[in-house]
Structures are given as structure tokens and as C-alpha cells.
Design a protein around this motif. Structure first.
Motif, PDB file in Angstrom:
ATOM      1  N   ARG A  17       0.832  -1.219   0.000  1.00 25.88           N
ATOM      2  CA  ARG A  17       0.000   0.000   0.000  1.00 25.88           C
ATOM      3  C   ARG A  17       0.860   1.260   0.000  1.00 25.88           C
ATOM      4  N   ALA A  21       1.025   4.115  -2.978  1.00 30.50           N
ATOM      5  CA  ALA A  21       0.849   5.556  -2.756  1.00 30.50           C
ATOM      6  C   ALA A  21       2.001   6.332  -3.389  1.00 30.50           C
ATOM      7  N   ALA A  24       1.596   6.399  -7.160  1.00 26.34           N
ATOM      8  CA  ALA A  24       0.519   7.310  -7.548  1.00 26.34           C
ATOM      9  C   ALA A  24       0.863   8.769  -7.241  1.00 26.34           C
ATOM     10  N   LEU A  25       2.025   8.990  -6.615  1.00 27.09           N
ATOM     11  CA  LEU A  25       2.412  10.328  -6.144  1.00 27.09           C
ATOM     12  C   LEU A  25       1.313  10.944  -5.278  1.00 27.09           C
ATOM     13  N   ASP A  26       0.731  10.126  -4.438  1.00 26.04           N
ATOM     14  CA  ASP A  26      -0.320  10.556  -3.515  1.00 26.04           C
ATOM     15  C   ASP A  26       0.356  11.012  -2.213  1.00 26.04           C
ATOM     16  N   PHE A  27       0.794  12.261  -2.195  1.00 21.75           N
ATOM     17  CA  PHE A  27       1.562  12.759  -1.067  1.00 21.75           C
ATOM     18  C   PHE A  27       0.779  12.748   0.237  1.00 21.75           C
ATOM     19  N   ALA A  28      -0.513  12.968   0.186  1.00 24.65           N
ATOM     20  CA  ALA A  28      -1.318  12.901   1.413  1.00 24.65           C
ATOM     21  C   ALA A  28      -1.292  11.492   1.990  1.00 24.65           C
ATOM     22  N   ALA A  29      -1.421  10.495   1.137  1.00 21.36           N
ATOM     23  CA  ALA A  29      -1.388   9.101   1.604  1.00 21.36           C
ATOM     24  C   ALA A  29       0.007   8.729   2.093  1.00 21.36           C
ATOM     25  N   ARG A  59       9.062  15.227  -1.638  1.00 23.82           N
ATOM     26  CA  ARG A  59       8.599  16.257  -2.583  1.00 23.82           C
ATOM     27  C   ARG A  59       9.750  16.755  -3.475  1.00 23.82           C
TER      28      ARG A  59
END
Length: 124
Positions: A17, A21, A24-29, A59
Motif C-alpha cells: 500500500r 501511494a 501514484a504520487l499521492d503525497f497525502a497518503a 517532494r
């Protein structure tokens, strides 16, 4: 089973998981995975302490390498709260156009709530 007992962690699923994340570059996740005082150690970035420093490094890295493609060739449990992944990746620097190829392993340790307390990366 005791009433109110937490289910056992599955560190392999948690690593999958976490890596999803990142892909997906899902920084919040990604940020949500780390405890406030987590550590991240890598020969490339040195030692980082704290979620804010870790996220700043993520980042910066993905600002330069936004097209990273990483793949795990192995994810295995090491303990009830840790797992090891063997991975390889390719990415292109948005600054220089130079392609990056890396391979290595990481050991990720979780707390009882499933959040990352440490990541130790070794390049091969």
C-alpha cells in the motif's frame, strides 16, 4: 481472541500500500503512513528524522523525478511489524534529462497501528 484486540498487522500488505501511494504520487497518503517522529535512512538522502523532513525529501525527489517507475521483485515479512522489499526503479531527471536507474532493498518497520516508524534503504 480477546475482546477489543487489534487484528494482527500484515507488514507485506502495508508495504504494498505504501509503495502504491508512492507510485501514484499521492503525497497525502504517503504522509499519512509515517508517524510524527519516523526515521528514514538512505545513502542517497542520509538520515532524516520526522515526518515533515521525510515529506520534504519526497517532494524534492519527485519534483526532479516525476516519471519514476518502481517495481518490487520481493516483499517478505521480517517480523510481525516489519518487512523487506527488494526493488528496482528508473526515472528521468526533469532538470538534466539524465536517466536514473537504481536497485536496492528497504526494511520498513511499523508501529502497532500500521504506521511507519522507520525506513532503512540500501542501494545495491
Amino acid at each position: 481472541m480477546r475482546t477489543g484486540a487489534q487484528p494482527a498487522l500484515d507488514p507485506v500488505t502495508l508495504v504494498r500500500r505504501f509503495h502504491a501511494a508512492i507510485s501514484a504520487l499521492d503525497f497525502a497518503a504517503i504522509e499519512d503512513f509515517f508517524t510524527e517522529d519516523a526515521t528514514y535512512s538512505s545513502g542517497k538522502v542520509g538520515g532524516l528524522k520526522g515526518r515533515s523532513d521525510i515529506m520534504a525529501a519526497f517532494r524534492r525527489y519527485f519534483a526532479e523525478y516525476p516519471d519514476q517507475v518502481a517495481e518490487d521483485s520481493l516483499i517478505e515479512p521480517l517480523s510481525a511489524v516489519s518487512a523487506r522489499s527488494i526493488w528496482h526503479l528508473t526515472a528521468t531527471s526533469a532538470l538534466t534529462g539524465k536517466q536514473l536507474r537504481r536497485q536496492g532493498e528497504e526494511i520498513i518497520t511499523f508501529d502497532q497501528g500500521g504506521r511507519i516508524v522507520s525506513v532503512d534503504v540500501t542501494d545495491r
